[in-house]
Design a protein around this motif. Structure first.
Motif, short mmCIF file in Angstrom:
data_model
loop_
_atom_site.label_atom_id
_atom_site.label_comp_id
_atom_site.label_asym_id
_atom_site.label_seq_id
_atom_site.Cartn_x
_atom_site.Cartn_y
_atom_site.Cartn_z
N ILE A 44 0.84 -1.20 0.00
CA ILE A 44 0.00 0.00 0.00
C ILE A 44 0.87 1.25 0.00
N LEU A 45 0.50 2.19 -0.88
CA LEU A 45 1.15 3.50 -0.91
C LEU A 45 0.39 4.45 0.02
N ARG A 46 1.12 5.09 0.90
CA ARG A 46 0.50 5.93 1.93
C ARG A 46 0.92 7.39 1.75
N SER A 47 0.09 8.27 2.26
CA SER A 47 0.35 9.70 2.13
C SER A 47 1.54 10.13 2.99
N PRO A 48 2.44 10.96 2.43
CA PRO A 48 3.51 11.55 3.25
C PRO A 48 3.06 12.85 3.91
N HIS A 49 1.86 13.31 3.60
CA HIS A 49 1.37 14.60 4.11
C HIS A 49 0.30 14.40 5.16
N PRO A 50 0.25 15.26 6.17
CA PRO A 50 -0.83 15.17 7.15
C PRO A 50 -2.16 15.68 6.62
N TRP A 98 -9.16 9.54 -2.86
CA TRP A 98 -9.20 10.02 -4.24
C TRP A 98 -9.23 11.55 -4.35
N GLU A 99 -9.61 12.23 -3.27
CA GLU A 99 -9.66 13.69 -3.31
C GLU A 99 -8.69 14.33 -2.34
N ARG A 100 -8.66 13.78 -1.12
CA ARG A 100 -7.91 14.44 -0.06
C ARG A 100 -7.32 13.38 0.87
N VAL A 101 -6.13 13.63 1.37
CA VAL A 101 -5.56 12.80 2.43
C VAL A 101 -5.60 13.61 3.71
N ARG A 102 -5.78 12.91 4.85
CA ARG A 102 -5.99 13.63 6.10
C ARG A 102 -5.03 13.24 7.21
N TYR A 103 -4.11 12.32 6.95
CA TYR A 103 -3.06 12.03 7.93
C TYR A 103 -1.88 11.37 7.22
N VAL A 104 -0.73 11.45 7.83
CA VAL A 104 0.46 10.79 7.30
C VAL A 104 0.24 9.28 7.46
N GLY A 105 0.07 8.61 6.33
CA GLY A 105 -0.23 7.18 6.37
C GLY A 105 -1.56 6.85 5.72
N ASP A 106 -2.34 7.87 5.35
CA ASP A 106 -3.60 7.62 4.65
C ASP A 106 -3.31 6.81 3.38
N ARG A 107 -4.21 5.90 3.04
CA ARG A 107 -4.00 5.00 1.91
C ARG A 107 -4.39 5.71 0.59
N VAL A 108 -3.50 5.63 -0.38
CA VAL A 108 -3.73 6.33 -1.65
C VAL A 108 -3.78 5.37 -2.83
N ALA A 109 -2.93 4.37 -2.82
CA ALA A 109 -2.87 3.42 -3.94
C ALA A 109 -2.34 2.09 -3.42
N ALA A 110 -2.49 1.04 -4.24
CA ALA A 110 -2.00 -0.28 -3.83
C ALA A 110 -1.56 -1.07 -5.06
#
Length: 709
Positions: A41-47, A91-103
């Motif tokens: 799983i690819l996770r967000s680097p942004h909070p 698909w629109e917004r990430v809300r924490y470091v670690g949010d799932r974006v792609a796999a």
């Protein structure tokens, strides 16, 4: 001696022990299916950021890659235990470091990892907020525009009147304003408790396959297969009947494994690849993006009389929920089990808030929220006693509930043993006797709770060879549940325990079960086993009956709201005034107990609970900077080991009134909540250093020493 007397109370060895120690026990990560792929799983680097675009074309071309799914491919899918506010993939917004974006699913874990690095996500960074108090301010970034619009939103407890408010639990009794007017003295203190991981040893694993008919076969590290089936079906928009959740051993839970976690992602990957997919979280993912406890700020104000009576109390707890409320039932913690407490207070007001923050979403823990609240409450209790010039034990004894009295939220209780439990702990600890040396002190922590009810079941068969087999819907998470069921069936059917086998059933074969939670399992599953035995006896008494005979029981146990169980712990510590280092020298743990069905599993719960509480008190903390966990490694996140455990003495106070079979009382979530308060109070007694924050590190103690800055 009757069969019941021989079995109930006997130290029967754990039924699953041989498989676990020999390596035969099978966990989710052990599942291997033909053609299975590895998912990552690819996770967000942004909070907090807006997703401007995702380019996965390079990843799809990598040799060995069989599926790539992004949030843009599967928009509109949310997951949650009740409140479904967490995107399966953003698909629109990430809300924490670690949010799932792609796999990605690939032939090898290495290929999947390499493919993740090739996925390009264009983010637009947004302002973020990490502290729950700051998140409540109108100028703070708003994480969710309309919480009530999410499926499953618990409308009755939503805190949408607050900026970033998620839910509010509230209780009141009497007239709290009048109580404070009548009080001789009012004291207010605030406490902070950081986030912690549950500390289970098995990282969460998810395995999913889709057969030719479209039916889903799933395995995962969850204690609640039926709830996983519900969550997965809702996230995917498919019928529950299209899913079978198979049961495997669970390598520890402590409240953290009641969700479907990455199964929806595995489904989308398996659907695209047309092959089974396995996703195993790394421990770095567990520590940085799992479902930890909630960072909490608690303020308690109490009104007291000069004679030591508490007459008013106001509590406000603010939990940082993290980016979503999906990982806890009702988007709240089960505070109702312990908010009433052990003290007699005529006028009260309680408010427990969940607030959205750009941090890792909080989940459940062993007695969710209780260790934070107990640290604050029992530290506050000692501070009141000190202000009144009373011994902390004497102050507590003056205010403890007696038989038939109402607790702090107006629930009338029976079989109350809080006073007896505390007195037993005081006697065993030598409270009031001189301590062996300077810089030593003793401290008290007291905790009481009620247990949960709900659905459970059993499938019991009288086999042709004279033995009995049980298909249990309850996953044994290491507490000895199946051993307890084995003993109950043996006692009721009049056979030795080796004539009873117990196995876990999956969602196709077993009755519905809510899963282990709320110290309820011996009560709910025990009652289901008793009922199954009674029905089987009736069937066996029928003329001409032929073996085997099977009965299937679905049992819905009411929540016993008029009984609370108590634990009193007394810690003895030594504080080095030169460094602030704390050495816990000894701990006494006294418990209100009914019939003990198995002394091995019973003591195991007490010992394990205390060690959990010791870690929360002394070492454990998920440290974050700008929403990013910076100690996401077990070398940096210090769980207690056997070398950290001080001499530990258990005192059992027998009593009646237990709701479980044979008047058994709960023990699962009693010993882990008061150690932090007991140790903090002992540190204050030994050194004068009063801590309002956990864990109790040498640095914090040194800074709090009188005269230090």
């Amino acid at each position: 001696m009757s069969a019941r007397a021989q079995v109930i109370g006997a130290p029967v060895a754990r039924i699953e022990g041989p498989d676990k120690v020999s390596g035969r026990a099978r966990y989710a990560a052990d599942i291997s299916l033909p053609g299975m792929l590895w998912g990552k799983i690819l996770r967000s680097p942004h909070p907090h950021a807006r997703i401007r675009g995702i380019d996965a074309s390079a990843a799809r071309k990598l040799p060995g890659v069989r599926a790539v799914v992004t949030g843009l491919d599967v928009p509109g899918h949310y997951i949650g235990k009740v409140l479904r506010d967490m995107p399966v993939l953003c698909w629109e917004r990430v809300r924490y470091v670690g949010d799932r974006v792609a796999a990605v699913a690939a032939e090898t874990p290495e290929a999947a990892e390499e493919a993740l690095a090739l996925i390009e996500v264009e983010y637009e960074a947004l302002p973020a907020v990490f502290d729950p108090i700051e998140a409540l301010r109108p100028e703070a970034p708003l994480l969710h525009e309309n919480v009530a619009a999410y499926a499953g939103a618990p409308v009755a407890i939503l805190a949408t009147d607050l900026h970033n408010g998620q839910t509010r639990l509230a209780w009141s009794k009497g007239d709290v304003a009048q109580g404070f007017r009548e009080a001789d003295l009012a004291l207010e203190h605030s406490f902070r408790v950081p986030s912690r991981h549950q500390g289970y040893l098995e990282p969460f694993a998810s395995v999913l396959a889709i057969d030719d008919g479209g039916r889903v076969q799933a395995w995962c590290s969850s204690k609640a297969p039926f709830r996983v089936r519900i969550q997965l079906a809702q996230a995917l928009g498919i019928p529950e009947e299209a899913i079978r959740v198979n049961v495997v051993s669970v390598g520890g839970d402590f409240g953290g494994k009641g969700d479907a976690r990455d199964l929806p992602i595995a489904y989308f990957l398996a659907q695209q690849a047309r092959r089974p997919v396995k996703i195993v979280m790394s421990f770095a993912e567990e520590l940085t993006a799992g479902n930890p406890t909630h960072p909490t700020i608690i303020t308690i104000r109490s009104g007291v009389m000069r004679d030591g009576r508490i007459v008013a109390r106001q509590v406000r707890a603010v939990h940082a929920s993290g980016a979503y409320g999906a990982l806890k039932p009702n988007a709240s913690l089960s505070t109702w089990h312990y908010v009433g407490g052990a003290y007699r207070i005529p006028h009260t007001s309680f408010e427990f808030l969940q607030v959205y923050t750009n941090t890792v979403p909080g989940g459940y823990f062993r007695a969710p929220g209780a260790h934070q609240y107990t640290f604050a409450l029992e530290s506050h209790t000692d501070l009141i006693a000190r202000a009144l010039g009373l011994d902390p034990a004497e102050f507590r004894l003056r205010n403890l509930l007696r038989e038939g009295e109402e607790d702090a939220v107006g629930r009338r209780l029976r079989c109350i043993k809080a006073k007896e439990v505390l007195e037993a702990a005081l006697a065993a600890s030598g409270w009031g006797t001189p301590l062996p040396g300077p810089h030593r002190g003793r401290g008290i922590g007291l905790f009481g709770r009620q247990i949960g009810g709900g659905a459970g079941g059993a499938v019991l068969t009288a086999e042709a060879n004279g033995s009995y087999s049980v298909l249990s819907p309850t996953v044994d998470v290491g507490t000895g549940t199946h051993t307890i069921v084995q003993q109950i069936v043996a006692a009721e059917m009049g056979v030795s325990v080796d004539r009873v086998s117990v196995h876990a059933g999956d969602t196709d074969s077993a009755p519905f079960d809510e899963g282990p939670r709320a110290s309820r399992v011996t009560y709910t599953e025990g009652q289901a086993a008793l009922r199954a035995c009674a029905e089987l006896k009736q069937r066996l008494a029928e003329p001409g009956v032929q073996l085997p005979v099977t009965v299937r029981v679905q049992h819905d146990a009411p929540q016993p709201g008029d009984v609370a169980y108590f634990c009193a712990q007394i810690a003895e510590v030594e504080v080095d005034p030169e460094t602030g280092q704390v050495a816990v020298q000894r701990v006494v743990s006294a418990h209100d107990v009914g019939t003990i069905i198995n002394p091995i599993t019973h003591q195991g719960q007490i010992n394990g609970g205390f060690v959990t509480g010791l870690g929360l008190a002394m070492t454990e903390e998920l440290v974050s900077e700008e929403g990013r966990i910076i100690n996401g490694h077990l070398g940096d996140y210090k769980l207690p080991t056997v070398r950290d455990v001080p001499p530990f003495e258990t005192v059992l106070v027998p009593s009646s009134g237990g709701a479980g079979p044979y008047e058994a009382k709960a023990i699962g979530e009693l010993a882990n909540n008061a150690p932090a308060a007991a140790i903090a109070n002992a540190v204050a007694a030994a050194s004068g250093a009063r801590l309002h924050e956990l864990p109790i590190t040498a640095e914090r103690v040194y800074r709090a020493l009188p005269g230090e800055r």
